[in-house]
Design a protein around this motif. Structure first.
Motif, PDB file in Angstrom:
ATOM      1  N   ASP A  27       0.845  -1.187   0.000  1.00 32.76           N
ATOM      2  CA  ASP A  27       0.000   0.000   0.000  1.00 32.76           C
ATOM      3  C   ASP A  27       0.881   1.239   0.000  1.00 32.76           C
ATOM      4  OD1 ASP A  27      -2.609   1.381   0.289  1.00 32.76           O
ATOM      5  OD2 ASP A  27      -1.734   2.018   2.190  1.00 32.76           O
ATOM      6  N   VAL A  28       0.675   2.113  -0.970  1.00 34.46           N
ATOM      7  CA  VAL A  28       1.499   3.314  -1.119  1.00 34.46           C
ATOM      8  C   VAL A  28       0.600   4.534  -1.120  1.00 34.46           C
ATOM      9  CG1 VAL A  28       3.164   4.531  -2.577  1.00 34.46           C
ATOM     10  CG2 VAL A  28       3.228   2.024  -2.422  1.00 34.46           C
ATOM     11  N   GLU A  29       0.791   5.421  -0.149  1.00 38.15           N
ATOM     12  CA  GLU A  29      -0.009   6.642  -0.057  1.00 38.15           C
ATOM     13  C   GLU A  29       0.448   7.706  -1.038  1.00 38.15           C
ATOM     14  OE1 GLU A  29      -0.061   8.174   3.883  1.00 38.15           O
ATOM     15  OE2 GLU A  29      -1.458   6.664   4.640  1.00 38.15           O
ATOM     16  N   ASP A  30       1.759   7.745  -1.325  1.00 40.24           N
ATOM     17  CA  ASP A  30       2.315   8.793  -2.179  1.00 40.24           C
ATOM     18  C   ASP A  30       3.322   8.163  -3.131  1.00 40.24           C
ATOM     19  OD1 ASP A  30       3.483  11.016  -3.341  1.00 40.24           O
ATOM     20  OD2 ASP A  30       3.548  12.179  -1.486  1.00 40.24           O
ATOM     21  N   THR A  31       2.967   8.064  -4.400  1.00 40.18           N
ATOM     22  CA  THR A  31       3.834   7.388  -5.367  1.00 40.18           C
ATOM     23  C   THR A  31       5.095   8.197  -5.679  1.00 40.18           C
ATOM     24  OG1 THR A  31       2.555   8.365  -7.197  1.00 40.18           O
ATOM     25  CG2 THR A  31       1.936   6.143  -6.452  1.00 40.18           C
ATOM     26  N   ARG A  32       5.154   9.461  -5.229  1.00 42.08           N
ATOM     27  CA  ARG A  32       6.379  10.247  -5.429  1.00 42.08           C
ATOM     28  C   ARG A  32       7.544   9.700  -4.617  1.00 42.08           C
ATOM     29  NH1 ARG A  32       4.146  16.124  -4.099  1.00 42.08           N
ATOM     30  NH2 ARG A  32       3.227  14.840  -2.431  1.00 42.08           N
ATOM     31  N   LEU A  33       7.242   8.836  -3.656  1.00 42.89           N
ATOM     32  CA  LEU A  33       8.297   8.217  -2.845  1.00 42.89           C
ATOM     33  C   LEU A  33       8.932   7.019  -3.545  1.00 42.89           C
ATOM     34  CD1 LEU A  33       6.374   8.244   0.554  1.00 42.89           C
ATOM     35  CD2 LEU A  33       8.153   9.840  -0.174  1.00 42.89           C
ATOM     36  N   LEU A  34       8.381   6.631  -4.694  1.00 41.68           N
ATOM     37  CA  LEU A  34       8.859   5.453  -5.418  1.00 41.68           C
ATOM     38  C   LEU A  34       9.789   5.841  -6.560  1.00 41.68           C
ATOM     39  CD1 LEU A  34       5.499   3.472  -5.749  1.00 41.68           C
ATOM     40  CD2 LEU A  34       7.225   3.285  -3.934  1.00 41.68           C
ATOM     41  N   THR A  35      10.870   5.097  -6.711  1.00 41.70           N
ATOM     42  CA  THR A  35      11.735   5.259  -7.882  1.00 41.70           C
ATOM     43  C   THR A  35      11.412   4.215  -8.944  1.00 41.70           C
ATOM     44  OG1 THR A  35      13.445   3.871  -6.872  1.00 41.70           O
ATOM     45  CG2 THR A  35      13.585   6.244  -6.488  1.00 41.70           C
ATOM     46  N   THR A  36      10.445   3.357  -8.641  1.00 43.55           N
ATOM     47  CA  THR A  36       9.927   2.342  -9.568  1.00 43.55           C
ATOM     48  C   THR A  36       8.414   2.509  -9.634  1.00 43.55           C
ATOM     49  OG1 THR A  36      11.681   0.770  -8.974  1.00 43.55           O
ATOM     50  CG2 THR A  36       9.687  -0.136  -9.977  1.00 43.55           C
ATOM     51  N   PRO A  37       7.792   2.455 -10.807  1.00 45.42           N
ATOM     52  CA  PRO A  37       6.332   2.585 -10.881  1.00 45.42           C
ATOM     53  C   PRO A  37       5.633   1.603  -9.944  1.00 45.42           C
ATOM     54  CG  PRO A  37       7.271   2.651 -13.081  1.00 45.42           C
ATOM     55  CD  PRO A  37       8.405   2.307 -12.151  1.00 45.42           C
ATOM     56  N   LEU A  38       4.536   2.041  -9.335  1.00 42.01           N
ATOM     57  CA  LEU A  38       3.829   1.228  -8.354  1.00 42.01           C
ATOM     58  C   LEU A  38       3.419  -0.117  -8.939  1.00 42.01           C
ATOM     59  CD1 LEU A  38       2.498   0.763  -5.638  1.00 42.01           C
ATOM     60  CD2 LEU A  38       0.509   2.072  -6.453  1.00 42.01           C
TER      61      LEU A  38
END
Length: 275
Positions: A27-38
């Motif tokens: 579960d990801v609230e903010d995809t800006r924290l990811l360096t890989t697409p969700l």
């Protein structure tokens, strides 16, 4: 900011809490924290499980296993930014504050990636060495040898403090750690690297090991560090001293500690012992 000792503490925490538990959801609230697409993150990790960790400097790498792992290795990379942390908890209790990314395990437990200021990052890698080379990250502070440190310092012509803070010289040393290393080694932060003697580099190497192992042993609780450490002079919000001003003197010689700016960073040193 989490430095090498904090990230080493997180690494040990993850290993003792979160290994060998199949991942059921992410579960990801903010995809800006990811360096890989969700979608890629979920497809790669759901059904797998964490089997071990590696840490280089401030970077934590989590190894995985599961279906087709041999054909396509997947490594989770965590960087804790300025205020990141981990929390393992059961799904029956409230989600931790700022747990903006949560790995939900099939056994009902979760691993929360705590991101208060949203500077933290998570993503996938296939090869750790490729990532380190691309990011120009050098040998880890705990594993660098004297000869490796000497080689790195001698090829530079800069002040010693900025050289040690360069993650390509040695990975994992932040501002307060470098000040402590220089203090323990009795080397001035502005001393030029090309003028360092073999004895000074050896003292720096020994001090790196001393400072890092001490910090890890105390789980980066600065107030618990030995009295002979410079860190007690720094201006921390949680200083253990009621009268901070009374503790701004060198614990070895009693000289008032100097405060200046070196390489754009606030720097503490003893003007008597670090000439």
């Amino acid at each position: 900011m989490p430095e090498l000792p904090e990230v080493e503490t997180y690494r040990r925490y993850l290993e003792t809490s979160s290994l060998h538990q199949p991942i059921e959801a992410i579960d990801v609230e903010d995809t800006r924290l990811l360096t890989t697409p969700l979608s890629v993150l979920q497809e790669a990790l759901i059904g797998r499980w964490f089997i071990g960790t590696e840490r280089v400097g401030k970077n934590l790498f989590v190894l995985t296993d599961g279906p087709f792992a041999a054909e396509k290795p997947v490594i989770l990379h965590m960087h804790f930014g300025m205020t990141g942390d981990l929390e393992y908890y059961h799904s029956s209790v409230d989600r931790p504050k700022y747990a903006r990314i949560v790995f939900q395990f099939r056994n009902g437990f979760n691993l929360g990636f705590i991101c208060p200021r949203k500077f933290e990052r998570i993503g996938l890698l296939n090869h750790i060495d490729t990532y380190l080379k691309r990011k120009k990250i050098g040998r880890d502070g705990l594993s660098i040898t004297f000869s490796e440190l000497a080689g790195q310092l001698r090829r530079k012509k800069v002040m010693t403090k900025p050289a040690l803070m360069d993650q390509g010289t040695v990975a994992g040393l932040g501002n307060w750690i470098v000040d402590e290393v220089l203090f323990q080694a009795q080397v001035h932060p502005e001393k030029r690297t090309e003028t360092l003697t073999d004895d000074e580099i050896l003292r720096l190497h020994d001090a790196i090991q001393l400072v890092l192992t001490t910090a890890i042993r105390h789980e980066a609780q600065y107030r618990d560090f030995p009295a002979g450490f410079l860190i007690h002079v720094r201006e921390w919000d949680d200083s253990p001293y009621d009268d901070v001003e009374a503790h701004k003197f060198c614990p070895r010689c009693g000289t008032r500690i100097a405060k200046s700016e070196v390489g754009g960073r606030t720097t503490y040193f003893c003007p008597n012992e670090q000439r």
